[in-house]
Design a protein around this motif. Sequence first.
Motif, mmCIF file in Angstrom:
data_model
loop_
_atom_site.group_PDB
_atom_site.id
_atom_site.type_symbol
_atom_site.label_atom_id
_atom_site.label_comp_id
_atom_site.label_asym_id
_atom_site.label_seq_id
_atom_site.Cartn_x
_atom_site.Cartn_y
_atom_site.Cartn_z
ATOM 1 N N TRP A 14 33.633 5.823 1.210
ATOM 2 C CA TRP A 14 32.358 5.364 1.755
ATOM 3 C C TRP A 14 31.943 4.061 1.093
ATOM 4 O O TRP A 14 32.049 3.896 -0.123
ATOM 5 N N THR A 15 31.451 3.139 1.923
ATOM 6 C CA THR A 15 31.019 1.826 1.449
ATOM 7 C C THR A 15 29.620 1.547 1.984
ATOM 8 O O THR A 15 29.322 1.852 3.135
ATOM 9 N N LYS A 16 28.788 0.957 1.145
ATOM 10 C CA LYS A 16 27.449 0.556 1.589
ATOM 11 C C LYS A 16 27.288 -0.940 1.359
ATOM 12 O O LYS A 16 28.021 -1.550 0.583
ATOM 13 N N SER A 17 26.321 -1.508 2.013
ATOM 14 C CA SER A 17 26.060 -2.937 1.930
ATOM 15 C C SER A 17 25.726 -3.348 0.498
ATOM 16 O O SER A 17 25.042 -2.625 -0.224
ATOM 17 N N GLU A 18 26.186 -4.532 0.133
ATOM 18 C CA GLU A 18 25.826 -5.084 -1.166
ATOM 19 C C GLU A 18 24.349 -5.460 -1.202
ATOM 20 O O GLU A 18 23.798 -5.725 -2.262
ATOM 21 N N ARG A 19 23.684 -5.459 -0.043
ATOM 22 C CA ARG A 19 22.249 -5.738 0.022
ATOM 23 C C ARG A 19 21.420 -4.472 -0.186
ATOM 24 O O ARG A 19 20.202 -4.500 -0.104
ATOM 25 N N SER A 20 22.085 -3.383 -0.472
ATOM 26 C CA SER A 20 21.406 -2.112 -0.705
ATOM 27 C C SER A 20 20.431 -2.243 -1.872
ATOM 28 O O SER A 20 20.744 -2.859 -2.885
ATOM 29 N N HIS A 21 19.258 -1.657 -1.723
ATOM 30 C CA HIS A 21 18.252 -1.703 -2.783
ATOM 31 C C HIS A 21 18.449 -0.534 -3.730
ATOM 32 O O HIS A 21 18.093 0.593 -3.415
ATOM 33 N N ASN A 22 19.039 -0.787 -4.859
ATOM 34 C CA ASN A 22 19.256 0.233 -5.895
ATOM 35 C C ASN A 22 20.046 1.434 -5.381
ATOM 36 O O ASN A 22 19.902 2.524 -5.883
ATOM 37 N N GLY A 23 20.826 1.249 -4.332
ATOM 38 C CA GLY A 23 21.654 2.329 -3.820
ATOM 39 C C GLY A 23 20.919 3.381 -3.020
ATOM 40 O O GLY A 23 21.484 4.405 -2.664
ATOM 41 N N ALA A 24 19.642 3.167 -2.725
ATOM 42 C CA ALA A 24 18.852 4.155 -1.990
ATOM 43 C C ALA A 24 18.654 3.719 -0.543
ATOM 44 O O ALA A 24 18.675 2.533 -0.233
ATOM 45 N N ASP A 25 18.453 4.689 0.336
ATOM 46 C CA ASP A 25 18.149 4.416 1.739
ATOM 47 C C ASP A 25 19.165 3.477 2.379
ATOM 48 O O ASP A 25 18.799 2.451 2.962
ATOM 49 N N ASN A 40 23.845 8.245 6.502
ATOM 50 C CA ASN A 40 22.749 7.803 5.657
ATOM 51 C C ASN A 40 23.068 8.295 4.248
ATOM 52 O O ASN A 40 23.410 9.467 4.070
ATOM 53 N N SER A 41 22.915 7.443 3.253
ATOM 54 C CA SER A 41 23.255 7.846 1.881
ATOM 55 C C SER A 41 22.408 9.020 1.392
ATOM 56 O O SER A 41 22.841 9.769 0.516
ATOM 57 N N ASN A 42 21.221 9.194 1.959
ATOM 58 C CA ASN A 42 20.361 10.318 1.567
ATOM 59 C C ASN A 42 20.705 11.609 2.295
ATOM 60 O O ASN A 42 20.229 12.676 1.916
ATOM 61 N N LEU A 43 21.503 11.516 3.360
ATOM 62 C CA LEU A 43 21.891 12.688 4.163
ATOM 63 C C LEU A 43 23.403 12.680 4.361
ATOM 64 O O LEU A 43 23.903 12.562 5.486
ATOM 65 N N PRO A 44 24.179 12.804 3.302
ATOM 66 C CA PRO A 44 25.630 12.626 3.387
ATOM 67 C C PRO A 44 26.374 13.635 4.250
ATOM 68 O O PRO A 44 27.507 13.383 4.646
ATOM 69 N N ASP A 45 25.741 14.750 4.575
ATOM 70 C CA ASP A 45 26.416 15.751 5.409
ATOM 71 C C ASP A 45 26.239 15.488 6.900
ATOM 72 O O ASP A 45 26.869 16.163 7.716
ATOM 73 N N GLN A 46 25.392 14.538 7.262
ATOM 74 C CA GLN A 46 25.156 14.200 8.668
ATOM 75 C C GLN A 46 25.905 12.913 8.981
ATOM 76 O O GLN A 46 25.482 11.825 8.597
#
Length: 71
Positions: A14-25, A40-46
Motif C-alpha cells: 500500500w502506498t499513500k501520497s507524499e502530500r499526506s498530512h501526518n499519515g492520517a486521512d 482509506n487509511s482509517n478503514l483498511p478493511d474496506q
Amino acid sequence: MTPLTSQDMTNAVWTKSERSHNGADCIEVAHIDGGVAIRNSNLPDQVIFAFTSEWDAFTGGVQDGQAELLP
C-alpha cells in the motif's frame, strides 16, 4: 481476472501520497493483478478495486486538470 473479494491482499504493498498530512486521512493504493486496490487509511478493511484501464483514465483526467475531478 479474479473478483476483488477473491484477491489475496496479504502481500499488497500500500502506498499513500507524499502530500499526506501526518499519515492520517489518506487514500492508499496497491497495484495488484489487473488493477488497483484503493482504501482509506482509517478503514483498511474496506477496499474497492479499479481495473488498470479505469485507473489510467481517472489519473489521466487528474493529470490533465479535468475540473470535475478536482476540488
